[in-house]
Design an enzyme around this catalytic site. Sequence first.
Site, PDB file in Angstrom:
ATOM      1  N   THR A 134      -7.198 -14.913   2.104  1.00  9.93           N
ATOM      2  CA  THR A 134      -6.313 -15.288   1.977  1.00  9.93           C
ATOM      3  C   THR A 134      -5.384 -15.816   2.710  1.00  9.93           C
ATOM      4  OG1 THR A 134      -6.314 -12.920   1.107  1.00  9.93           O
ATOM      5  CG2 THR A 134      -4.119 -13.601   1.040  1.00  9.93           C
ATOM      6  N   TRP A 164      -2.354 -11.469   5.607  1.00 10.81           N
ATOM      7  CA  TRP A 164      -3.033 -10.380   5.794  1.00 10.81           C
ATOM      8  C   TRP A 164      -4.369 -10.302   6.440  1.00 10.81           C
ATOM      9  CZ3 TRP A 164       0.960  -6.819   4.941  1.00 10.81           C
ATOM     10  CH2 TRP A 164       1.360  -7.117   4.082  1.00 10.81           C
ATOM     11  N   ASN A 242     -18.652  -8.767  -2.268  1.00 14.47           N
ATOM     12  CA  ASN A 242     -19.325  -8.350  -2.887  1.00 14.47           C
ATOM     13  C   ASN A 242     -19.912  -7.985  -1.802  1.00 14.47           C
ATOM     14  OD1 ASN A 242     -18.872  -9.964  -6.120  1.00 14.47           O
ATOM     15  ND2 ASN A 242     -21.338 -11.061  -5.075  1.00 14.47           N
ATOM     16  N   GLU A 365      -9.387  -6.489  -1.427  1.00 18.14           N
ATOM     17  CA  GLU A 365     -10.477  -6.775  -1.569  1.00 18.14           C
ATOM     18  C   GLU A 365     -10.849  -6.979  -2.733  1.00 18.14           C
ATOM     19  OE1 GLU A 365     -13.388  -7.348  -0.436  1.00 18.14           O
ATOM     20  OE2 GLU A 365     -13.030  -6.918   1.504  1.00 18.14           O
TER      21      GLU A 365
END
Length: 386
Positions: A134, A164, A242, A365
């Site tokens: 991010t 973050w 995942n 996520e």
Amino acid sequence: MTDPADLLDLDGLLTEEERTLRDTVRRFLDERIRNQVPGWYAQGVLPPEVAPQFGELGLLGMHLDGYGCAGAGAVAYGLACLELEACDSGLRSLVSVQGSLAMTAIHRFGSEEQRQRWLPEMAAGRAIGCFGLTEPDHGSDPAGMRTTARRDGTDWILDGGKMWITNGGIAAVAVIWARTDEGIRGFLVPTDTPGFHARPVGEKLSLRASVTSELVLDSCRLPADAQLPRAHGLRAPFACLNEARYGIVWGAMGAARDCYTTALRYAADRTQFGRPIAAFQLTQAKLAGMAVELSKGMLLALRLGRIKEAGGLAPHQVSLGKLNNVRQALEIARTARTILGANGISAEYPVLRHAANLESVLTYEGSEEIHTLVLGEAVTGVAAYR
Ligand code: TGC
Ligand code: FAD
């Protein structure tokens, strides 16, 4: 006797090994960690000494094989995430980022030298990793990232910034995703590299027992072998996501269970109008609703875990689990808060801490909206992100 936190006897669907692992993690947390969490949360810290303790228990990279990792099954890993998050989402975050994101990136996409260099140290918790995807202007849409890696002779020069980033300030190595002339690639950046800086993200009202950082990469020079040789394009970081999202499917149910059992105990003890509040129909409706959603969420987690162990878990199935279980866990936490009345806002009880944490879990996520769109694409065949 009925276990109010396991009305469907899901315990009976676990192997003895899985139950033993789950009980070991729970006991360790009860004896060494649980009563320290409110203090850490109040101070906004997560002491890095926790990592070697988790390493000793085999919780770091526990689903990976070799290199000092435990090689546990998907359900065993999920149960560990559940117990950690029943304590605090920050503990599960530490383990998710270390094992499912940073170590998985190295295990799956790294060279043999990179694996040997980092994985045993990380499995033991002596080296902490972080995962920088991010950016300040690119969260849900990492394809737009601005961090770049350019060649200078055989070296790479990285410039940009990540935002973050869990574990950023305590990490020895940062997995950084950056744009190159050939597309998005991954790099292992030792955090003592000149030009690398980690600054704490201040004033968090959620996930306070977790280190969250902004990373600055100011002309970080790295040797050619810092690149993850098998990571090509966004497919690579998404493959790591995942794994972490799967852990959250279970973890969220841990936070939910802790809120539900706290509310159940409180309702039995607290008397108003001459009766325990558990005797009022409106309270029972809340508790029954929580029990139903907890049971369904656990069943969902277990189903996904067994599919994963069989080798066929699809990303949209993980999205379904993350979307449902975090959403329901947050609802359970908010409802539990109402049962505790004014005490629901007190730090003496874990409920509002879980609710505040779950606000982060709902967003990171892949946010609730992004997982909704992943499912939308899976059922319609049309991508609606852009
Ligand atoms: P799109 O064009 O769909 O995909 C690009 C390439 O990636 C492949 N792919 C996947 N592969 C494996 N698993 C998945 N889940 C995958 N999703 C996509 C895809 O097949 C394609 O491959 P190829 O070979 O054809 O190039 O990508 P898009 O740009 O349209 O984005 C799709 C979208 C919106 C779903 C994606 O960007 C997304 O998931 N966004 C959310 C971002 C996110 O989740 N960030 C998380 C950052 S890490 C974090 O939050 C850690 S918190 C941890 C903690 O503390 O616990
Ligand atoms: P944005 O993408 O700006 O989204 C804002 C809102 O718009 C959201 O509601 C979102 O769902 C919605 N939205 C965006 N696009 C669409 C669309 N197409 N359709 C509909 N709605 C849309 N990242 C890392 O890389 N590594 C980490 O370790 C990490 N740790 C984190 C720890 C914490 C405590 C937090 C809070 C975040 C962390 N993140 C980390 C970042 C996290 O992954 C992002 O916050 C998340 O992906 C969302 O990005 P954003 O905050 O920029 O929100």
